[in-house]
Design a protein around this motif. Structure first.
Motif, mmCIF file in Angstrom:
data_model
loop_
_atom_site.group_PDB
_atom_site.id
_atom_site.type_symbol
_atom_site.label_atom_id
_atom_site.label_comp_id
_atom_site.label_asym_id
_atom_site.label_seq_id
_atom_site.Cartn_x
_atom_site.Cartn_y
_atom_site.Cartn_z
ATOM 1 N N ARG A 297 0.823 -1.216 0.000
ATOM 2 C CA ARG A 297 0.000 0.000 0.000
ATOM 3 C C ARG A 297 0.851 1.259 0.000
ATOM 4 N NH1 ARG A 297 -4.697 -0.905 4.370
ATOM 5 N NH2 ARG A 297 -3.341 -2.490 5.223
ATOM 6 N N GLN A 298 2.078 1.148 0.476
ATOM 7 C CA GLN A 298 3.001 2.282 0.462
ATOM 8 C C GLN A 298 3.673 2.310 -0.911
ATOM 9 O OE1 GLN A 298 5.955 2.235 3.545
ATOM 10 N NE2 GLN A 298 6.727 4.236 3.001
ATOM 11 N N ILE A 299 3.332 3.291 -1.715
ATOM 12 C CA ILE A 299 3.829 3.381 -3.087
ATOM 13 C C ILE A 299 5.352 3.330 -3.106
ATOM 14 C CG2 ILE A 299 3.948 4.849 -5.144
ATOM 15 C CD1 ILE A 299 1.133 5.820 -4.376
ATOM 16 N N GLY A 300 5.875 2.504 -3.998
ATOM 17 C CA GLY A 300 7.317 2.356 -4.136
ATOM 18 C C GLY A 300 7.933 1.333 -3.206
ATOM 19 N N THR A 301 7.106 0.690 -2.373
ATOM 20 C CA THR A 301 7.586 -0.342 -1.463
ATOM 21 C C THR A 301 7.059 -1.685 -1.949
ATOM 22 O OG1 THR A 301 7.550 1.207 0.384
ATOM 23 C CG2 THR A 301 7.632 -1.125 0.937
ATOM 24 N N ALA B 161 -5.860 -11.984 -8.299
ATOM 25 C CA ALA B 161 -6.532 -11.002 -7.443
ATOM 26 C C ALA B 161 -5.752 -9.697 -7.394
ATOM 27 C CB ALA B 161 -6.711 -11.573 -6.039
ATOM 28 N N ALA B 162 -4.430 -9.791 -7.311
ATOM 29 C CA ALA B 162 -3.592 -8.585 -7.272
ATOM 30 C C ALA B 162 -3.747 -7.785 -8.561
ATOM 31 C CB ALA B 162 -2.131 -8.958 -7.039
ATOM 32 N N LYS B 163 -3.723 -8.458 -9.674
ATOM 33 C CA LYS B 163 -3.855 -7.767 -10.958
ATOM 34 C C LYS B 163 -5.237 -7.127 -11.102
ATOM 35 C CE LYS B 163 -0.355 -10.346 -13.477
ATOM 36 N NZ LYS B 163 -0.068 -11.270 -14.582
ATOM 37 N N THR B 164 -6.253 -7.755 -10.546
ATOM 38 C CA THR B 164 -7.610 -7.223 -10.626
ATOM 39 C C THR B 164 -7.734 -5.864 -9.949
ATOM 40 O OG1 THR B 164 -8.570 -9.434 -10.739
ATOM 41 C CG2 THR B 164 -10.027 -7.677 -10.012
ATOM 42 N N VAL B 165 -6.999 -5.671 -8.848
ATOM 43 C CA VAL B 165 -7.075 -4.386 -8.137
ATOM 44 C C VAL B 165 -5.865 -3.501 -8.435
ATOM 45 C CG1 VAL B 165 -8.628 -5.171 -6.302
ATOM 46 C CG2 VAL B 165 -6.149 -5.382 -5.995
ATOM 47 N N ASP B 166 -5.192 -3.788 -9.552
ATOM 48 C CA ASP B 166 -4.066 -2.985 -10.031
ATOM 49 C C ASP B 166 -2.881 -2.903 -9.081
ATOM 50 O OD1 ASP B 166 -5.299 -2.405 -12.492
ATOM 51 O OD2 ASP B 166 -6.425 -0.769 -11.598
ATOM 52 N N ILE B 167 -2.634 -3.987 -8.350
ATOM 53 C CA ILE B 167 -1.412 -4.091 -7.568
ATOM 54 C C ILE B 167 -0.319 -4.540 -8.530
ATOM 55 C CG2 ILE B 167 -0.201 -5.384 -5.758
ATOM 56 C CD1 ILE B 167 -2.850 -5.572 -4.266
ATOM 57 N N PHE B 168 0.789 -3.834 -8.528
ATOM 58 C CA PHE B 168 1.911 -4.226 -9.383
ATOM 59 C C PHE B 168 2.378 -5.619 -8.976
ATOM 60 C CE2 PHE B 168 6.485 -4.785 -9.815
ATOM 61 C CZ PHE B 168 6.650 -4.626 -11.201
ATOM 62 N N VAL B 169 2.547 -6.490 -9.963
ATOM 63 C CA VAL B 169 3.002 -7.854 -9.725
ATOM 64 C C VAL B 169 4.169 -8.142 -10.647
ATOM 65 C CG1 VAL B 169 2.403 -10.305 -9.862
ATOM 66 C CG2 VAL B 169 0.670 -8.644 -9.150
ATOM 67 N N GLN B 170 5.265 -8.611 -10.069
ATOM 68 C CA GLN B 170 6.383 -9.101 -10.857
ATOM 69 C C GLN B 170 6.450 -10.602 -10.635
ATOM 70 O OE1 GLN B 170 10.239 -7.548 -9.889
ATOM 71 N NE2 GLN B 170 11.195 -8.536 -11.634
ATOM 72 N N ASP B 171 6.072 -11.326 -11.672
ATOM 73 C CA ASP B 171 6.040 -12.778 -11.622
ATOM 74 C C ASP B 171 7.247 -13.292 -12.400
ATOM 75 O OD1 ASP B 171 5.437 -15.464 -11.609
ATOM 76 O OD2 ASP B 171 3.647 -15.266 -12.848
ATOM 77 N N ARG B 172 8.128 -13.990 -11.749
ATOM 78 C CA ARG B 172 9.377 -14.417 -12.378
ATOM 79 C C ARG B 172 9.196 -15.594 -13.313
ATOM 80 N NH1 ARG B 172 11.861 -13.176 -6.896
ATOM 81 N NH2 ARG B 172 12.663 -11.082 -7.269
#
Length: 83
Positions: free
Chosen positions: A14-18, A71-82
């Motif tokens: 929730r803290q942008i950039g973290t 679920a993360a992508k649905t609410v626009d949480i940045f996801v880095q999937d390796r």
């Protein structure tokens, strides 16, 4: 409680950039419970239930990981999937 590890997924908090690396079903369930921006919606509820089911041995680790990412992508949480 079993951790049930999976290939790490990095998500923005929730803290942008973290960012936080999630590497187990237990960590995914905790993130959904403690750090999720909006605790509602079908993808959130599905991910939460699938993680709990996986922790109880009723679903696979892969299903929990996939539901968490969706679920993360649905609410626009940045996801880095390796993968």
């Amino acid at each position: 409680m079993r951790k049930l590890t999976f290939e790490s997924v990095t998500v923005e908090t929730r803290q942008i950039g973290t960012y936080r690396s999630i590497a187990s079903v237990k960590e995914a369930a905790e993130f959904l419970s403690d750090d999720w921006p909006a605790r509602h919606g079908p993808s959130y509820l599905a991910a939460q239930q699938i993680c709990l089911d996986a922790l109880n041995g009723e679903r696979t680790v892969g299903e929990a990981r996939k539901a968490f990412i969706a679920a993360a992508k649905t609410v626009d949480i940045f996801v880095q999937d390796r993968r």
